[in-house]
Design a protein around this motif. Structure first.
Motif, mmCIF file in Angstrom:
data_model
loop_
_atom_site.group_PDB
_atom_site.id
_atom_site.type_symbol
_atom_site.label_atom_id
_atom_site.label_comp_id
_atom_site.label_asym_id
_atom_site.label_seq_id
_atom_site.Cartn_x
_atom_site.Cartn_y
_atom_site.Cartn_z
ATOM 1 N N SER A 17 0.824 -1.203 0.000
ATOM 2 C CA SER A 17 0.000 0.000 0.000
ATOM 3 C C SER A 17 0.861 1.257 0.000
ATOM 4 N N LYS A 18 0.185 2.396 -0.081
ATOM 5 C CA LYS A 18 0.869 3.691 -0.015
ATOM 6 C C LYS A 18 1.585 3.849 1.323
ATOM 7 N N GLU A 19 0.966 3.334 2.376
ATOM 8 C CA GLU A 19 1.561 3.421 3.715
ATOM 9 C C GLU A 19 2.873 2.638 3.781
ATOM 10 N N ILE A 20 2.890 1.458 3.176
ATOM 11 C CA ILE A 20 4.114 0.651 3.129
ATOM 12 C C ILE A 20 5.173 1.393 2.319
ATOM 13 N N PHE A 21 4.759 1.961 1.200
ATOM 14 C CA PHE A 21 5.678 2.718 0.341
ATOM 15 C C PHE A 21 6.311 3.870 1.123
ATOM 16 N N GLN A 22 5.504 4.588 1.896
ATOM 17 C CA GLN A 22 6.008 5.721 2.674
ATOM 18 C C GLN A 22 6.978 5.255 3.771
ATOM 19 N N ASN A 26 12.598 1.444 17.490
ATOM 20 C CA ASN A 26 11.323 1.523 18.222
ATOM 21 C C ASN A 26 10.268 2.271 17.416
ATOM 22 N N SER A 27 10.697 3.337 16.748
ATOM 23 C CA SER A 27 9.755 4.119 15.927
ATOM 24 C C SER A 27 9.207 3.268 14.783
ATOM 25 N N LEU A 28 10.107 2.540 14.116
ATOM 26 C CA LEU A 28 9.692 1.692 12.997
ATOM 27 C C LEU A 28 8.730 0.611 13.464
ATOM 28 N N ILE A 29 9.046 -0.045 14.574
ATOM 29 C CA ILE A 29 8.187 -1.115 15.090
ATOM 30 C C ILE A 29 6.790 -0.581 15.400
ATOM 31 N N ASN A 30 6.731 0.601 16.015
ATOM 32 C CA ASN A 30 5.429 1.204 16.340
ATOM 33 C C ASN A 30 4.633 1.512 15.078
ATOM 34 N N GLU A 31 5.309 2.012 14.059
ATOM 35 C CA GLU A 31 4.617 2.338 12.810
ATOM 36 C C GLU A 31 4.160 1.078 12.077
ATOM 37 N N LEU A 32 4.998 0.038 12.100
ATOM 38 C CA LEU A 32 4.615 -1.232 11.478
ATOM 39 C C LEU A 32 3.434 -1.860 12.224
ATOM 40 N N LYS A 33 3.461 -1.725 13.540
ATOM 41 C CA LYS A 33 2.395 -2.295 14.370
ATOM 42 C C LYS A 33 1.042 -1.672 14.032
ATOM 43 N N LEU A 34 1.043 -0.369 13.750
ATOM 44 C CA LEU A 34 -0.202 0.345 13.461
ATOM 45 C C LEU A 34 -0.653 0.185 12.013
#
Length: 344
Positions: free
Chosen positions: A169-174, A201-209
């Motif tokens: 998705s666009k979110e994954i692309f970003q 930690n930031s990446l994990i949180n963003e991937l989690k959401l």
């Protein structure tokens, strides 16, 4: 640089959309490699040869063999003539266009060169990351140099964050654009290379959401990145067996279970095989998984399973009858737990 036929024809088509005359593009030897008149491609252009020799504008006033009236100006980049741009027509009419056409041609050439350079950089990065995710031996000088060229500090220990995705998705692309050091293992697996703990930690949180991320495996920092990546695969494989409802699996938390070794694994896996033969195998295996996740707390496990605590006790008793192991006994529950881990 060398002027290609593709770039030459692009220049012709771009400029003939705004200039009402035929345009030719010649290479560094005066051969026509791009033209609004396709019948002229491959011919030597005498006016271009003269423009190359003089390194200056050459005007042809009269038509003669192989040459039509027009103006020809060399394309000079970094002091070197790489080709000639020509406009067919009487000089007074076409002279006013030649500077515009030449400048546009140079811009298009430089843009094409920049695009090619970026493509080469991206290809080099792709090859580098491919090596990084597959190489399990110490890095040599060659890979250290490539890492430096790619802006990747390979001297730091990096952690692999492996994401299983359902949709690009666009979110994954970003996310891939934000955390630039990443590699697409296949269409549904992306691994991120992370050295900084805060970024991790930031990446994990963003991937989690992110709704398009199904599972996340977190490796430990390793000098050899492929080892960390291998551990993310292991932790997801084990994690899905013992904590199937979780989205994130951390190697550091499940390391002990990953490293478990038993000489007689068949004896333990047979415990789960006995459950597999039962008509209630799905709910019984799920019961063990949730019971373990809730640390043996009957009320919490029953709530998670959406059943009454008496029903949970009945299921635990059924597991005991099928396997000979009592889930309420810590050591026997551990054997059942291992049976889940080793179950194929």
């Amino acid at each position: 640089m060398k002027l290609s036929k593709v770039i030459a024809q692009n220049i012709v088509e771009e400029m003939m959309s705004v200039v009402p005359y035929n345009i030719n593009v010649m290479n560094e030897e005066g051969v026509i490699i791009g033209s609004g008149d396709s019948s002229r491609i491959g011919n030597i252009h005498g006016g271009a040869v003269e423009a190359i020799r003089k390194k200056a504008l050459n005007i042809i006033y009269d038509e003669r063999k192989g040459v039509k009236p027009g103006v020809n100006e060399p394309i000079i980049i970094d002091g070197k003539v790489i080709g000639v741009i020509g406009i067919t027509g009487y000089s007074d009419e076409v002279k006013k266009f030649i500077k515009l056409v030449r400048v546009t041609a140079v811009l298009l050439i430089e843009q094409a060169e920049a695009n090619e350079k970026n493509q080469n950089i991206n290809l080099k990065r792709e090859r580098f990351f491919y090596d990084l995710v597959n190489r399990k031996i110490p890095y040599d000088e060659k890979i250290l140099k490539i890492a430096e060229d790619c802006g990747f500090n390979i001297s730091k220990k990096h952690r692999a964050i492996l994401a299983f995705i359902s949709n690009v998705s666009k979110e994954i692309f970003q996310l891939r654009k934000k955390y630039i050091f990443n590699y697409e293992l296949n269409t549904n697996k992306i691994v991120f290379f992370i050295a900084d703990d805060y970024k991790c930690n930031s990446l994990i949180n963003e991937l989690k959401l992110c709704r398009d991320v199904e599972k996340i495996g977190i490796g430990e920092k390793e000098e050899i990145f492929a080892i960390s990546l291998e551990n993310t695969r292991k932790v997801i494989e084990i994690g899905e067996k013992i904590k199937p409802n979780s989205k994130i699996y951390n190697y550091g938390e499940l390391k002990f279970f990953i490293h478990l070794y038993h000489k007689n694994k068949d004896q333990v896996t047979n415990l789960i095989s006995n459950i597999d033969k039962s008509e209630y195998k799905i709910e019984l295996i799920q019961t063990i998984q949730i019971y373990v996740e809730e640390n043996g707390q009957i009320n919490d496990a029953a709530l998670r399973l959406n059943i009454h605590r008496n029903t949970l006790n009945y299921r635990l008793e059924r597991i005991k009858k099928l396997t000979g192991k009592d889930p309420k006994n810590f050591f026997q529950l551990f054997e059942l737990f291992c049976g889940l881990i080793w179950k194929e």
